[in-house]
Design a protein around this motif. Structure first.
Motif, PDB file in Angstrom:
ATOM      1  N   LEU A 202       0.853  -1.193   0.000  1.00  0.00           N
ATOM      2  CA  LEU A 202       0.000   0.000   0.000  1.00  0.00           C
ATOM      3  C   LEU A 202       0.885   1.239   0.000  1.00  0.00           C
ATOM      4  O   LEU A 202       1.571   1.530   0.983  1.00  0.00           O
ATOM      5  CB  LEU A 202      -0.905  -0.025   1.234  1.00  0.00           C
ATOM      6  N   GLY A 203       0.897   1.970  -1.114  1.00  0.00           N
ATOM      7  CA  GLY A 203       1.765   3.124  -1.231  1.00  0.00           C
ATOM      8  C   GLY A 203       1.123   4.434  -0.860  1.00  0.00           C
ATOM      9  O   GLY A 203       1.809   5.410  -0.536  1.00  0.00           O
ATOM     10  N   GLU A 204      -0.208   4.483  -0.906  1.00  0.00           N
ATOM     11  CA  GLU A 204      -0.927   5.725  -0.602  1.00  0.00           C
ATOM     12  C   GLU A 204      -2.334   5.375  -0.159  1.00  0.00           C
ATOM     13  O   GLU A 204      -2.960   4.457  -0.718  1.00  0.00           O
ATOM     14  CB  GLU A 204      -0.967   6.617  -1.851  1.00  0.00           C
ATOM     15  N   ILE A 205      -2.842   6.093   0.820  1.00  0.00           N
ATOM     16  CA  ILE A 205      -4.210   5.862   1.282  1.00  0.00           C
ATOM     17  C   ILE A 205      -5.094   6.951   0.691  1.00  0.00           C
ATOM     18  O   ILE A 205      -5.084   8.099   1.134  1.00  0.00           O
ATOM     19  CB  ILE A 205      -4.277   5.831   2.820  1.00  0.00           C
ATOM     20  N   THR A 206      -5.832   6.578  -0.320  1.00  0.00           N
ATOM     21  CA  THR A 206      -6.757   7.490  -0.984  1.00  0.00           C
ATOM     22  C   THR A 206      -8.068   7.538  -0.196  1.00  0.00           C
ATOM     23  O   THR A 206      -8.318   6.700   0.682  1.00  0.00           O
ATOM     24  CB  THR A 206      -7.038   7.000  -2.404  1.00  0.00           C
ATOM     25  N   PRO A 207      -8.940   8.518  -0.502  1.00  0.00           N
ATOM     26  CA  PRO A 207     -10.242   8.555   0.187  1.00  0.00           C
ATOM     27  C   PRO A 207     -11.026   7.250   0.073  1.00  0.00           C
ATOM     28  O   PRO A 207     -11.625   6.791   1.052  1.00  0.00           O
ATOM     29  CB  PRO A 207     -10.963   9.720  -0.496  1.00  0.00           C
ATOM     30  N   ALA A 208     -11.013   6.621  -1.111  1.00  0.00           N
ATOM     31  CA  ALA A 208     -11.767   5.371  -1.275  1.00  0.00           C
ATOM     32  C   ALA A 208     -11.181   4.263  -0.414  1.00  0.00           C
ATOM     33  O   ALA A 208     -11.919   3.468   0.182  1.00  0.00           O
ATOM     34  CB  ALA A 208     -11.766   4.953  -2.746  1.00  0.00           C
ATOM     35  N   VAL A 209      -9.850   4.200  -0.330  1.00  0.00           N
ATOM     36  CA  VAL A 209      -9.212   3.171   0.491  1.00  0.00           C
ATOM     37  C   VAL A 209      -9.485   3.424   1.961  1.00  0.00           C
ATOM     38  O   VAL A 209      -9.794   2.493   2.715  1.00  0.00           O
ATOM     39  CB  VAL A 209      -7.694   3.125   0.207  1.00  0.00           C
ATOM     40  N   PHE A 210      -9.406   4.668   2.394  1.00  0.00           N
ATOM     41  CA  PHE A 210      -9.666   4.947   3.802  1.00  0.00           C
ATOM     42  C   PHE A 210     -11.115   4.641   4.160  1.00  0.00           C
ATOM     43  O   PHE A 210     -11.390   4.108   5.252  1.00  0.00           O
ATOM     44  CB  PHE A 210      -9.347   6.401   4.162  1.00  0.00           C
ATOM     45  N   ASP A 211     -12.049   4.932   3.272  1.00  0.00           N
ATOM     46  CA  ASP A 211     -13.450   4.590   3.537  1.00  0.00           C
ATOM     47  C   ASP A 211     -13.612   3.085   3.716  1.00  0.00           C
ATOM     48  O   ASP A 211     -14.362   2.629   4.594  1.00  0.00           O
ATOM     49  CB  ASP A 211     -14.339   5.074   2.392  1.00  0.00           C
ATOM     50  N   ILE A 256       0.857   4.822  10.807  1.00  0.00           N
ATOM     51  CA  ILE A 256       0.354   4.968  12.178  1.00  0.00           C
ATOM     52  C   ILE A 256      -0.649   6.106  12.262  1.00  0.00           C
ATOM     53  O   ILE A 256      -1.706   5.980  12.892  1.00  0.00           O
ATOM     54  CB  ILE A 256       1.512   5.187  13.168  1.00  0.00           C
ATOM     55  N   GLU A 257      -0.320   7.201  11.615  1.00  0.00           N
ATOM     56  CA  GLU A 257      -1.225   8.358  11.637  1.00  0.00           C
ATOM     57  C   GLU A 257      -2.565   8.012  11.008  1.00  0.00           C
ATOM     58  O   GLU A 257      -3.630   8.364  11.538  1.00  0.00           O
ATOM     59  CB  GLU A 257      -0.565   9.530  10.907  1.00  0.00           C
ATOM     60  N   TRP A 258      -2.535   7.310   9.880  1.00  0.00           N
ATOM     61  CA  TRP A 258      -3.782   6.924   9.232  1.00  0.00           C
ATOM     62  C   TRP A 258      -4.580   5.940  10.088  1.00  0.00           C
ATOM     63  O   TRP A 258      -5.806   6.075  10.240  1.00  0.00           O
ATOM     64  CB  TRP A 258      -3.490   6.300   7.863  1.00  0.00           C
ATOM     65  N   LEU A 259      -3.915   4.962  10.666  1.00  0.00           N
ATOM     66  CA  LEU A 259      -4.630   3.975  11.472  1.00  0.00           C
ATOM     67  C   LEU A 259      -5.234   4.602  12.719  1.00  0.00           C
ATOM     68  O   LEU A 259      -6.273   4.137  13.219  1.00  0.00           O
ATOM     69  CB  LEU A 259      -3.684   2.833  11.858  1.00  0.00           C
ATOM     70  N   SER A 260      -4.624   5.661  13.210  1.00  0.00           N
ATOM     71  CA  SER A 260      -5.162   6.323  14.406  1.00  0.00           C
ATOM     72  C   SER A 260      -6.494   7.008  14.124  1.00  0.00           C
ATOM     73  O   SER A 260      -7.234   7.343  15.058  1.00  0.00           O
ATOM     74  CB  SER A 260      -4.152   7.345  14.932  1.00  0.00           C
ATOM     75  N   ARG A 261      -6.813   7.235  12.870  1.00  0.00           N
ATOM     76  CA  ARG A 261      -8.067   7.898  12.498  1.00  0.00           C
ATOM     77  C   ARG A 261      -9.239   6.924  12.367  1.00  0.00           C
ATOM     78  O   ARG A 261     -10.376   7.344  12.175  1.00  0.00           O
ATOM     79  CB  ARG A 261      -7.880   8.647  11.175  1.00  0.00           C
ATOM     80  N   LEU A 262      -8.942   5.628  12.426  1.00  0.00           N
ATOM     81  CA  LEU A 262     -10.009   4.634  12.283  1.00  0.00           C
ATOM     82  C   LEU A 262     -10.871   4.581  13.540  1.00  0.00           C
ATOM     83  O   LEU A 262     -10.426   4.961  14.628  1.00  0.00           O
ATOM     84  CB  LEU A 262      -9.400   3.257  12.009  1.00  0.00           C
ATOM     85  N   PRO A 263     -12.105   4.085  13.435  1.00  0.00           N
ATOM     86  CA  PRO A 263     -12.942   3.923  14.624  1.00  0.00           C
ATOM     87  C   PRO A 263     -12.248   3.064  15.680  1.00  0.00           C
ATOM     88  O   PRO A 263     -11.469   2.157  15.347  1.00  0.00           O
ATOM     89  CB  PRO A 263     -14.190   3.219  14.064  1.00  0.00           C
ATOM     90  N   ALA A 293      -0.347   2.616  20.211  1.00  0.00           N
ATOM     91  CA  ALA A 293      -1.330   3.016  19.201  1.00  0.00           C
ATOM     92  C   ALA A 293      -2.370   1.936  18.925  1.00  0.00           C
ATOM     93  O   ALA A 293      -3.260   2.135  18.090  1.00  0.00           O
ATOM     94  CB  ALA A 293      -0.603   3.370  17.903  1.00  0.00           C
ATOM     95  N   GLY A 294      -2.278   0.807  19.626  1.00  0.00           N
ATOM     96  CA  GLY A 294      -3.242  -0.277  19.433  1.00  0.00           C
ATOM     97  C   GLY A 294      -3.046  -1.033  18.136  1.00  0.00           C
ATOM     98  O   GLY A 294      -3.999  -1.607  17.596  1.00  0.00           O
ATOM     99  N   ILE A 295      -1.814  -1.057  17.636  1.00  0.00           N
ATOM    100  CA  ILE A 295      -1.492  -1.731  16.374  1.00  0.00           C
ATOM    101  C   ILE A 295      -0.661  -2.966  16.675  1.00  0.00           C
ATOM    102  O   ILE A 295       0.329  -2.892  17.412  1.00  0.00           O
ATOM    103  CB  ILE A 295      -0.708  -0.791  15.431  1.00  0.00           C
ATOM    104  N   ARG A 296      -1.030  -4.094  16.085  1.00  0.00           N
ATOM    105  CA  ARG A 296      -0.307  -5.341  16.301  1.00  0.00           C
ATOM    106  C   ARG A 296       0.476  -5.755  15.057  1.00  0.00           C
ATOM    107  O   ARG A 296       0.116  -5.406  13.943  1.00  0.00           O
ATOM    108  CB  ARG A 296      -1.281  -6.445  16.700  1.00  0.00           C
ATOM    109  N   VAL A 297       1.547  -6.491  15.299  1.00  0.00           N
ATOM    110  CA  VAL A 297       2.407  -6.963  14.212  1.00  0.00           C
ATOM    111  C   VAL A 297       2.109  -8.438  13.964  1.00  0.00           C
ATOM    112  O   VAL A 297       2.171  -9.255  14.891  1.00  0.00           O
ATOM    113  CB  VAL A 297       3.896  -6.769  14.572  1.00  0.00           C
TER     114      VAL A 297
END
Length: 306
Positions: A202-211, A256-263, A293-297
């Motif tokens: 995943l190289g970029e998170i576009t609006p459609a991907v984030f939705d 990390i920044e993008w994942l922090s915006r998820l519900p 950040a609540g992210i697992r590997v």
């Protein structure tokens, strides 16, 4: 839905065979607390008694099958719980394992996009070579948002999203990407309504991907590099993470920044982790940042139930 992590590492696995970076040397000699990993692939089924779908066929697929008895239910003289294979891209670490599945008595059911099928028929002609063995029954993955199912894998609905990333290095459109070079996959348990968004590249998170990510119960996304210049700083490459189609975890606009915006309810996992990434060291400050950040590997053998 039961998700089995067959392999969690990027190309080359961990430790990489010829690498003596801090991580690889440390896991070999016991100075770094980390777990070896094979190259990334997952197996998904609706429940423990059902056949399922293999997402990506890594070069380590035979070891992965041996390590997970659920993939070999032994119901006949020759048997497999793999109802079909879905390719996310045509990268070497995601497609070479198709060669290892050549002993089938019938053509291998394979789902991929048109650009991936083209690359695997020309630049890296895996599909043509398999024609001399079991053959391939290739099914087209559409990019229009329509859903599909893999026959023999009941209770799973699949939908592809084109991603901004890179085709394999051997592809003629490596530097001029086309839609379908790399996809994310929404995998839905049609009985329970739960959904996983899977995107190991995943190289970029576009609006459609984030939705799509925000609407899923869990996301399993690109964990290749910690920093954009990771390989350059180590003297292993002249290219950044973005140059080769990956979004680094740290820094402004990072994963990390993008994942922090998820519900808050969304499960968050990183997969396809490069051998140089400090998050492999379980005692590293970078791993601690992910934990906060609540992210697992992802680790080989991990089971996730949704």
């Amino acid at each position: 839905m039961r998700i089995t992590i067959l392999g969690a590492a990027a190309g080359g696995g961990f430790p990489q065979w010829n690498c003596n970076c801090r991580n690889c040397a440390g896991v070999r000699n016991g100075t770094v607390r980390a777990r070896p990993r094979t190259q990334s692939s997952i197996f998904v089924r609706s429940d423990e008694h059902a056949d399922g779908v293999l997402f990506n066929a890594s070069p380590d697929v035979l070891e992965q099958i041996r390590s997970h008895p659920a993939l070999q239910p032994a119901r006949g003289l020759r048997d497999s719980a793999i109802a079909g294979v879905v390719l996310i891209d045509g990268q070497i670490d995601h497609a070479t394992g198709l060669f290892m599945l050549r002993e089938r008595a019938t053509p291998l059911p394979l789902w991929c996009t048109d650009p991936v099928a083209e690359d695997l028929s020309s630049g890296n002609p895996i599909l043509r070579v398999l024609g001399h063995y079991c053959g391939v029954r290739r099914e087209r993955i559409a990019l229009d948002g329509s859903s599909f199912e893999v026959p023999g894998a009941p209770g799973l609905g699949l939908r592809a999203l084109p991603l901004s990333s890179k085709a394999a290095p051997y592809s003629p459109h490596r530097e001029q990407p086309v839609p379908g070079d790399n996809i994310g996959m929404l995998i839905t348990d049609t009985r329970r309504g739960t959904t996983l968004f899977y995107a190991p590249g995943l190289g970029e998170i576009t609006p459609a991907v984030f939705d799509a990510m925000a609407g899923a119960d869990a996301v399993m996304v690109d964990g290749t590099f910690w920093t954009d210049d990771e390989m350059i700083r180590l003297g292993l490459s002249r290219k950044t993470a973005r140059d080769i189609g990956h979004l680094a975890q740290s820094g402004p606009g990072g994963m990390i920044e993008w994942l922090s915006r998820l519900p808050s309810r969304t499960g968050r996992w990183l997969i396809h982790v490069n051998n140089t990434n400090p998050i492999l060291d379980e005692d590293s400050p970078e791993r601690a940042d992910l934990t906060r950040a609540g992210i697992r590997v992802c680790e080989d053998g991990m089971e996730i139930h949704l």
